[in-house]
Design a protein around this motif. Sequence first.
Motif, short mmCIF file in Angstrom:
data_model
loop_
_atom_site.label_atom_id
_atom_site.label_comp_id
_atom_site.label_asym_id
_atom_site.label_seq_id
_atom_site.Cartn_x
_atom_site.Cartn_y
_atom_site.Cartn_z
N ARG A 69 -4.32 16.55 5.15
CA ARG A 69 -4.42 15.54 6.19
C ARG A 69 -3.05 14.95 6.50
O ARG A 69 -2.17 14.92 5.64
N ASP A 70 -2.94 14.46 7.69
CA ASP A 70 -1.70 13.80 8.11
C ASP A 70 -1.47 12.59 7.20
O ASP A 70 -2.30 11.68 7.17
N PRO A 71 -0.35 12.55 6.45
CA PRO A 71 -0.13 11.44 5.52
C PRO A 71 -0.03 10.08 6.20
O PRO A 71 -0.44 9.07 5.63
N ASP A 72 0.49 10.06 7.44
CA ASP A 72 0.60 8.77 8.14
C ASP A 72 -0.79 8.23 8.49
O ASP A 72 -1.04 7.02 8.40
N VAL A 132 0.85 -1.19 0.00
CA VAL A 132 0.00 0.00 0.00
C VAL A 132 0.88 1.24 0.00
O VAL A 132 1.75 1.39 0.86
N LEU A 133 0.64 2.14 -0.96
CA LEU A 133 1.41 3.38 -1.07
C LEU A 133 0.46 4.57 -0.98
O LEU A 133 -0.58 4.61 -1.65
N HIS A 134 0.81 5.53 -0.14
CA HIS A 134 0.05 6.78 -0.10
C HIS A 134 0.91 7.90 -0.65
O HIS A 134 1.91 8.29 -0.04
N PRO A 135 0.56 8.45 -1.82
CA PRO A 135 1.33 9.56 -2.37
C PRO A 135 1.02 10.85 -1.60
O PRO A 135 -0.13 11.29 -1.55
N ASP A 136 2.05 11.41 -0.96
CA ASP A 136 1.90 12.66 -0.22
C ASP A 136 2.39 13.79 -1.12
O ASP A 136 3.59 14.09 -1.17
#
Length: 420
Positions: A20-23, A6-10
């Motif tokens: 929003r807080d990326p973590d 799972v990758l969240h692009p910040d």
Amino acid sequence: MTRALVLHPDIDTGSAGPSRDPDLALEEAVSLAHALPDLAVVDSAVVRLRKPDAGRLFGKGKREEMKARVAAAEADLVLVDGPLTPVQQRNLERDWDVKILDRTGLILEIFSDRAATREGVLQVEMAALSYQRTRLVRAWTHLERQRGGLGFVGGPGETQIEADRRAIDEQLVRLRKQLDKVARTRTLHRAARAKVPYPIVALVGYTNAGKSTLFNRLTGAEVSAKDMLFATLDPTMRRVVLPHGGPEVILSDTVGFISDLPTELVAAFRATLEEVLEADLICHVRDISHPETEAQAHDVEAILESLGVAGETPRIEVWNKIDRLDDAARAAALTQAARGERVHAVSAVTGQGIEALVAAMSEALAETRHMSTLHLRFDEGRRRAWLYENDLVEDERQSEAGFDVTVRWTARQEARFREI
């Protein structure tokens, strides 16, 4: 079991406002992935980007870094917590030699897995086909395959893509016809419900806020109440008498909202939120223990507004999960809630605060009622009896021509009476 990364692009938005807080965003994305039973999240990461790459989202250095991470995790699937264009999705799949799914695709998969009613299934299929239609550039790897001919007209694969698109359009037409039939049935059910003079109380809120647990606490029902995103997908309704002399109501549990809800799903699931549109009272359930409870509440209000929920519909804000707060935070939440108008801090798990909430619901519903004076002829005994059966009569005086009756009722009850 599919191994997922799972990758969240910040993405750096500059001075576009607070993000929003990326973590925490990554944590939510991982929770989304856990909502699918055949996925195992083997790794997750926040990927910081100054500027998204038009063709691949991630820059060259990040792509190489993530490719190594995919290999190390032996991942079969990469979930990108954000929107990907068809071209970006196709290019990343080629670069990393792995299946890619963006946030919209993942939510569609979850909805497809969870939808239980016929209408829910049809709506998910329609949303998925609409999404897939835009992805034909990526979906077909056999772009050189032609449906006959020498391949001189149109370019490699164009005829195949057009055929696939036409097939999807035909399927969408079929699904719309089926959905229309189901919708007509729902309209009949709704009309039947309208004849029942009970007010509708709708529980709404961010996904996993505890709506189903609260629903179970209030009704004694056994609706699925897992600690999982999108545990409830189809509207559940129960008739319940609110305790302590409260009115009889229809309580509705609804699908949870989420930030960046795909537009395909907002449209597709509008019908499942009809109970909210018709509600006499809306209870906005919040997970007050969540670090981003304010942002979640803003998302819910934005979606309610986009659905056309009238601002004048009475609302109660329910701060749920106070049992998860430490003593100091719980005391602060209780004090703050006590100062707010129509704000109640509760624990659906322990039952704390539920009695006061029920009393507030009864009071709010009473305020939605209005007084009317009716003149009934002597031959309108059936209508008069209905008023008494539903405990609506405040005063009655007999005259030579019939009865002058003062009633206190809701708009729904008045509409029902007019039909008798």
